[in-house]
Write an enzyme that holds these catalytic residues in place. Structure first.
Site, PDB file in Angstrom:
ATOM      1  N   CYS A   1      48.552 -50.475 -44.267  1.00 44.36           N
ATOM      2  CA  CYS A   1      48.926 -49.384 -43.365  1.00 44.36           C
ATOM      3  C   CYS A   1      50.311 -49.629 -42.782  1.00 44.36           C
ATOM      4  O   CYS A   1      50.770 -48.878 -41.933  1.00 44.36           O
ATOM      5  CB  CYS A   1      47.896 -49.233 -42.240  1.00 44.36           C
ATOM      6  SG  CYS A   1      47.794 -50.673 -41.162  1.00 44.36           S
TER       7      CYS A   1
ATOM      8  N   CYS B   1      53.257 -33.271 -26.966  1.00 45.77           N
ATOM      9  CA  CYS B   1      52.363 -34.388 -27.283  1.00 45.77           C
ATOM     10  C   CYS B   1      53.048 -35.373 -28.225  1.00 45.77           C
ATOM     11  O   CYS B   1      53.648 -34.974 -29.225  1.00 45.77           O
ATOM     12  CB  CYS B   1      51.070 -33.862 -27.913  1.00 45.77           C
ATOM     13  SG  CYS B   1      49.937 -35.177 -28.411  1.00 45.77           S
TER      14      CYS B   1
END
Length: 388
Positions: free
Chosen positions: A343, A24
């Site tokens: 961020c 993943c």
């Protein structure tokens, strides 16, 4: 004393198992001890600041809400019946049934959502669990597939029995007319929550709106903002990138007035409704907020000298032209403090260079680890103007 929790209170040796590692692409550091992850993020941010010649308090500190099971918002893609994230080894969706990033409520929602058999091959979905446990889904598809979904009817009907549904980039809401579904304008509902000290504040927005990913981790952020603004006893605050008001409300708990600036009209509609529906004990504060709509990155008409402090939460591109008026002021006219949340630390570092040139020095800096097991992290920085 603020309610946020320092990383040191968590077990640094904790590792999080995942049945999909290493296939993943969602988590870059799954299986790595949590302490090593935190230190890598400290090293990364220290390196960015040092390379930009930005002075910062050392050592940098990490605030955390935990190493896993934080997310109340999920973005997955659909590809040929597989629902999940892209694989690490090829551009193909890996089918994911369980994810250690998800809160228990969101994991349960994902498990139910996966039972749907979709009549198209590709699409993207945002699943969200609100602060009261309510479920939402944003469905983003090609126009022809949206028509297929509306005409098929049974899937939408089933979804609406268990969740609130939004469709497409314009966040339209499907409404049953008696014989067909029609798409109507976006609706504002309580999908997220801010905090004024220990009092929760409902935030009105859409399932598709930008919010922080975790209710629990967001409390950490709100506590820091509240503590910093209250410390300076700021009377007049200007906020850039207010969005739906997530940082507006903890700042409002310590400020006499806030000018909230944002470009997105839907977000500002949500902020206005949240202000109008404050808890009764706080309703008198709504008149302290003035809302301004405009692109603060390109043109700023406000005079910085009219404010005691600045609160900025810009997009990934950073503040850009927003800082130009600040540079044109005499040092003593500039706001006393500047709170910067980001961020994207690369653009933050560039902006901090300009702020240093304007006479600001960083007093505190926190890495807020609301994206454990990944490369991503949030940064909160408090800067103070040097006295002449």
């Amino acid at each position: 004393m603020p309610n946020f929790q320092k990383f040191e209170t968590f077990d640094k040796l904790t590792t999080v198992p995942c049945p999909y590692a290493p296939d993943c692409g969602g988590c870059q550091h799954i299986g790595v001890p949590y302490g090593d992850q935190a230190q890598n993020k400290i090293n990364d941010l220290s390196g960015l600041f040092t390379a930009a010649s930005v002075a910062f308090p050392q050592p940098l500190k990490v605030l955390s809400a935990g190493p896993a099971h934080l997310r109340d918002r999920l973005d997955f893609s659909l590809q040929d019946g597989r629902l999940g994230l892209y694989r690490t080894d090829r551009h193909e969706i890996l089918d994911i049934e369980v994810c250690a990033q998800l809160s228990p409520a969101l994991q349960e929602w994902l498990s139910d959502f996966r039972k749907i058999q979709w009549p198209f091959k590709r699409g993207s979905f945002r699943l969200r669990v609100g602060p009261a446990g309510q479920r939402g889904v944003w469905i983003d598809l090609a126009n022809i597939d949206i028509k297929t979904l509306l005409d098929e009817q049974s899937i939408l009907y089933s979804l609406q029995q268990q969740s609130f549904v939004e469709i497409g980039q314009r966040r339209k809401v499907p409404v049953w007319t008696g014989n067909e579904f029609k798409l109507r304008d976006p609706e504002h509902h309580v999908w997220f929550q801010s905090w004024m000290n220990d009092t929760p504040v409902n935030l009105y927005c859409q399932v598709a709106s930008f919010t922080q990913p975790s209710h629990k981790a967001n409390k950490v952020i709100c506590d820091v903002i509240y503590d910093w603004v209250k410390r300076y006893k700021a009377q007049r605050l200007i906020e850039f990138g207010s969005g739906i008001g997530n940082l507006t409300f903890p700042a409002l708990a310590g400020a006499e007035s806030i000018l909230a600036c944002e470009i997105d009209d839907l977000s500002l509609q949500g902020l206005e409704r949240s202000l109008n529906e404050l808890p009764a004990s706080l309703s008198h504060l709504k008149d302290r907020v003035t809302i301004y709509r405009g692109d603060f990155q390109k043109k700023l008409t406000q005079d910085f000298s009219q404010f005691d402090g600045v609160l900025a939460n810009p997009p990934r591109s950073g503040l850009m032209g927003f800082l130009n008026p600040l540079q044109n002021l005499a040092p003593e006219q500039r706001p006393e403090f500047f709170i910067y949340m980001s961020c994207y630390p690369e653009s933050m570092a560039r902006d901090l260079v300009t702020l240093q040139e304007c006479g600001y020095r960083m007093q505190e800096a926190f890495i807020v680890d609301q994206f454990p097991q990944t490369d991503h992290y949030e940064v909160l920085g408090l800067l103070q103007r040097e006295k002449a």
